[in-house]
Structure formats: structure tokens, C-alpha cells
Design an enzyme around this catalytic site. Sequence first.
Site, short mmCIF file in Angstrom:
data_model
loop_
_atom_site.label_atom_id
_atom_site.label_comp_id
_atom_site.label_asym_id
_atom_site.label_seq_id
_atom_site.Cartn_x
_atom_site.Cartn_y
_atom_site.Cartn_z
N PRO A 21 0.86 -1.31 -0.12
CA PRO A 21 0.03 0.11 -0.02
C PRO A 21 0.91 1.24 0.04
O PRO A 21 1.74 1.40 0.85
CB PRO A 21 -0.88 -0.14 1.26
CG PRO A 21 -0.95 -1.67 1.52
CD PRO A 21 0.55 -2.26 1.10
N GLU A 22 0.40 2.27 -0.60
CA GLU A 22 1.04 3.49 -0.98
C GLU A 22 0.44 4.66 -0.32
O GLU A 22 -0.83 4.36 0.29
CB GLU A 22 1.51 3.72 -2.41
CG GLU A 22 2.62 2.99 -2.76
CD GLU A 22 3.08 3.09 -4.37
OE1 GLU A 22 3.02 4.12 -4.75
OE2 GLU A 22 3.40 1.94 -5.16
#
Length: 283
Positions: free
Chosen positions: A2-3
Site C-alpha cells: 500500500p502506498e
Amino acid sequence: MPELPEVEIVSRQLRENIPRGTRITEIEFLTPALRTVVDKATIQRLVGEPLEAISRRAKYILFHTRRGILLSHLGMTGTWRFDDGPLIKHDHLRIYFAAGPSCVGGKGAKGAKAATCTLIYNDPRRFGQVALLDLDHQRFADLGPEPLGPDFSGASFYEDCRRSKATIKAVLMNPTVVVGVGNIYASEVLFRSHVRPGRRANRVSKKESALIVDSVRKVLSEAIAAGGSSIRNFRGLDSAQGHFQKRHRVYGREGEPCPTCAEPIRRTVLAGRGSFWCGHCQK
């Protein structure tokens, strides 16, 4: 992994569903360690404390209380969910909150609202992290500015690039320069900016630096609005997938036609990470 958009989405959903002042009633540890050993005794200090805020810094979710800040990093496969049902495989932590009138909660007998709402952390690869920070912590002292905030500008980014011999993609992904831009969004940003990911950062002009910063803001904002990118494991708090992966212009599209010029999208490995770009549109 996840960014920033994905972490921002989870952070917003937590704030929407756990009101300020909601009290932590119990913390249950289901595993001894994630990426690092979980300091159970220290984290238990938060039991009985009301939440003062839930925020995000870089890719970290922060639960603020008077006795410390619970830090959560999702690693590569971490997710949070509300669930008062049976545990499932790879559940590692349960936090029980007093279920007030606005707090999401489970259902008790005959559909009555449960006395608590239960937040569960699940992480198949266990690369995530949960830790307690003191209120005067300096955990983020070396981090760069938030990409959607006022401190990230074309001028400051140009100065960072000018001093670096690394590739522009490496600088864009360097958290001491700007936080939260990971591999997926770096490829998308550089495509929109017409800059080749392997170009040396000190050869990027002021005009290009300003365009990159503008593209960062646009790409991340669009991704947040679309629910993030669900490439493998990402799910929001409601277990829903994101949809921004359907709008990726280059990432994961090796050999497919460029949406601008129809040339095949290329893939290059930079610092061990796949970079997707167009040889005609990006120089």
C-alpha cells in the site's frame, strides 16, 4: 505494498467510523511479532484511554491518545477491518472500542448493537508493524514533506534533484525528499511528466520539476478518489477493492500500447523495482 493513497483511504475510513473520544476497552494480541516484536506490555497502557485523533503521516496510521500514539504500518499485505465474528487466518491483533452511538459495531443477540466495536489487523506476510510512540517522539524527524501539503513545491523538489546523482525515480521515491510515493505511483507520475524514470535527477529542469510535483498531486488525488489501487491485497476498511489500477497508464502494462502514442510500454528494472515507461513520450 500500500502506498500513500491506500493508507490515506484507510485512515479516513477509521476517522469516519471511530469518533473522537471513543474509549479503548481491550487490546488482544494474537501473535508475538509482525515485522518486529510487538511490545505488548507497553501497548496495553492504552486500554481505558479515549481516542483523541486518528491521523496519517507518510505511510503510517496513527491512533492518538493521552498516553501515547499507536502506530500502524500496513507493510505489504496488512489490512484493518471491523468484525465481531470469528477470527480468520492471519489475524494478528484485535482492538475493542466502546461502541458509542456513532461507532461502527457488531451485532449482539437478536440483532442488538454490541457493547463494543472490534477492529482487527490481518497481515498474511507479517511485514506490517504495530508500536507505541511517546507523545514527544521524533520518529518522523527525517521524513520529507507530505506530497499533498504546501511544503512540497517545484522549487524545493528541484533543489533536491539538483543535489542528487540518483535517478529521478529514486529521488521521487526517497522518503526524505517526499513521503508516500511508491513504485506504482512513481511510474504513473513520471509518465504524465514526460520524464524517463532512469534519467539522472540532476539533469531534470526546473520546469520539469514543477511538472512532476503537479503530477504527483494529481495522480495521488485521483487515486484516493478512486479508492486506491488494488494490485494484489489492498482492501479498504469495508473490504472493498480500489479501482485506480484500471486507470494506470503505464504501470503493469509492459508491451501494451502507450495511451498517448501507441508505442509499446517498456519495463526497466531500477534499484530492483520494475519501472514502466514509454520510450517515445518520456525523455
